[in-house]
Every structure is written in structure tokens, then in C-alpha cells.
Write an enzyme that holds these catalytic residues in place. Sequence first.
Site, PDB file in Angstrom:
ATOM      1  N   ASP A 143      38.421  52.129  42.401  1.00  0.00           N
ATOM      2  CA  ASP A 143      39.928  52.221  41.050  1.00  0.00           C
ATOM      3  C   ASP A 143      39.741  54.054  40.935  1.00  0.00           C
ATOM      4  O   ASP A 143      38.993  54.614  41.760  1.00  0.00           O
ATOM      5  CB  ASP A 143      39.717  51.328  40.468  1.00  0.00           C
ATOM      6  CG  ASP A 143      38.772  51.555  39.068  1.00  0.00           C
ATOM      7  OD1 ASP A 143      37.350  52.598  39.548  1.00  0.00           O
ATOM      8  OD2 ASP A 143      38.524  51.599  37.921  1.00  0.00           O
TER       9      ASP A 143
ATOM     10  N   TYR B 214      41.205  46.913  45.819  1.00  0.00           N
ATOM     11  CA  TYR B 214      40.400  46.973  44.830  1.00  0.00           C
ATOM     12  C   TYR B 214      40.094  45.505  43.972  1.00  0.00           C
ATOM     13  O   TYR B 214      38.948  45.114  43.833  1.00  0.00           O
ATOM     14  CB  TYR B 214      41.055  47.906  43.698  1.00  0.00           C
ATOM     15  CG  TYR B 214      40.626  47.231  42.422  1.00  0.00           C
ATOM     16  CD1 TYR B 214      38.972  48.285  42.191  1.00  0.00           C
ATOM     17  CD2 TYR B 214      40.842  46.611  41.417  1.00  0.00           C
ATOM     18  CE1 TYR B 214      38.378  47.971  41.359  1.00  0.00           C
ATOM     19  CE2 TYR B 214      39.629  46.772  39.672  1.00  0.00           C
ATOM     20  CZ  TYR B 214      39.263  47.513  39.599  1.00  0.00           C
ATOM     21  OH  TYR B 214      38.266  47.466  38.787  1.00  0.00           O
TER      22      TYR B 214
ATOM     23  N   GLU C 296      40.902  41.865  35.856  1.00  0.00           N
ATOM     24  CA  GLU C 296      41.230  42.724  36.442  1.00  0.00           C
ATOM     25  C   GLU C 296      42.685  42.457  36.407  1.00  0.00           C
ATOM     26  O   GLU C 296      43.204  44.324  36.863  1.00  0.00           O
ATOM     27  CB  GLU C 296      40.670  42.572  38.489  1.00  0.00           C
ATOM     28  CG  GLU C 296      38.711  42.682  38.155  1.00  0.00           C
ATOM     29  CD  GLU C 296      38.006  44.053  37.372  1.00  0.00           C
ATOM     30  OE1 GLU C 296      39.143  44.888  37.828  1.00  0.00           O
ATOM     31  OE2 GLU C 296      37.530  44.001  37.618  1.00  0.00           O
TER      32      GLU C 296
END
Length: 317
Positions: free
Chosen positions: A116, A98, A18
Site C-alpha cells: 500500500d 493490494y 481492507e
Amino acid sequence: MPWRKQYHVDPYAVWVSEVMLQQTTVAAVIPFYERWMARFPTAEALAAASEEEVLQYWQGLGYYSRARNLHKGVRTVVLQGWPESVGDWRLISGVGDYTAGAIGSIAQSIVVPAVDGNVERVFSRRFMVSDTGEKLKRYATFWAGRNVDPQRPGDWNQALMELGATVCTPKNPACGRCPVAISCEAFQAGRVGEFPAPMPKKDWIELNHVTVVPFWGDQVGLVQAKPGEWWSGLWQPPRGDVGADLGIGEGEFVGRFKHVVTRHKITLEVRRLGVECHLDGLTWFELAELDEVPMSAPGRRAVNLALAASLRLPGLE
Ligand code: SF4
């Protein structure tokens, strides 16, 4: 994607992927991810590594603060144990809403949204929301939070992100094969192209900098950017405003290029210095080992330009 193999079992793998995927495309991330996981397969392995080595493995991905924060955050987790809620994740260095939502829902099945840019785009078109920036993110997060699947939050979040990444793309969305076309307000109104609304234009700041690349024998002199400076922790030739005295002499002009950082457009004049010089913090590196040195992108480009000029310009050694 290689990190999908480790999903549901390893929050560290999700975390690394991520962070790498922020501001970088999937295709670009894959080789970096595989190299990273081969060298730092666990949170413990990363926590034990030096910052210098971490930055070296991040080289090419840019935005080095992501690597520094990941390193710092992983060290906290190794000392204190894995967070068990999104609130706890948010206390970890570099983990925003996020990332906390993505790791929490995908690897730990916590029922939270992960919003996102892809999700924001789908949301703004699906409901014809013309807000931008933080407002759009807030509305999309509120909506996603009310709809996330309590049984499979990770799958639900990833499905929504994938819809944005592969179908509801920024340009030419494939509405003809979109599973939510029938309820998509922008599609039904024939106004898909208007959403999301464009962000207000950035006010660019133009800067003129000079960098002097000192060579001595088979060595190049570099300084390390200090904490709080751009490219903090990375090496580069001395740089300053055009006309400023860098303390090592002017050198010969070899070229000029532009580089963009945040909202700054820097025109960087590159000069080459072929004499031994001294400056606080100036460290000499063998040219042969330069690939291993974590350098800023414009610093490396300037060194390459100066090296190429050595071969080309008469009078330069
Ligand atoms: S119908 Fe088109 S605009 Fe609407 S969500 Fe699907 S791809 Fe996006």
C-alpha cells in the site's frame, strides 16, 4: 483495531476492513466497521442484502463504488466458494493487487506481498528510489515479493505497513526510533524529506453545475444517479450544467459550494423550488426519513442548504 480480533480466521472480516481502509483513516473507519459487522456479520449476510441497504450502511465513507464492488464480490464468493490463490482473488470484483495480497497473506497465509502507500513510502526512503506512481508501486512490489516471510506472510506485510503508518510517516518520520534506520539510505544521507518524490500535479477540470431542490409539503424530490454517472445508485436533487434546463423550473438561489470529484472541481449552485413538479425518475421522500436514504455527499449538502434557506429567506415556504 476491531478487525484484528478476527484476523487469521475470517477472510470476510479482513476483506471488509481492507476495503473500508482504502482512502479512509483507521479512526474514521472503526465505527463504520463495527456497525457494518453487526448488520452483515458474514459474507452470506452481505450477499443477501439489497444494494440500497448496503449503500445506506456505507454512507459517510464515500467512494461508493467500493461498497458496490464489495457487495458484488461477496455474492460471487458465496456462489463459487472462497478464492485460494491471489490470482483467484484478482478475479473478484473490486479486488486489486493490494487487497488480494492483504486478504491472501493475512487470512489465508498465502506467501504474497501487500503493497500500500505506506510500504511504498518506506521502500522509496529505504532505497532512495525517486520514481513515483505505478513505477514506484511496481518496484516496491517486486522488492516486497522477494522478501516476504514464507512462515508468517501476513505478519510481515502488516509489520511493514505499520512501520509506514506509525514511524515512517509522510511528515516528520520518527527516524530516531526506526528499526531500519541503520540501513535506511535516505536517513543515512540526510535526505529523508526528498522521498517519496512528489507526484506530478493534477490537471484540474473546473465545472459549474446547478442543482434544484424541489420541496412539496414535507417532502423533497430526488433522482437516482444512473450506472456510469458519478454517485451511481445514490439519490440527489436534479443537477446539470449552469444554464441547462433541468425540466422542473429554475427555483430561487440559496447558495453555492465547491465539491471535488476525481480531478473535477465542481462549483455547485443550489436553488430551491417550492412548487409541485414532475420529472422522469423524480421520487418524493419524506424529510423525516431522509437520514435513511443513501444520498451523494453534495446532494445531501444541497438539500440541507435549501432546507436552512427555507427558515431564513422571506418568501420561501
Ligand atoms: S529511518 Fe526514517 S526514513 Fe528511513 S525508514 Fe526509518 S523512519 Fe523511514
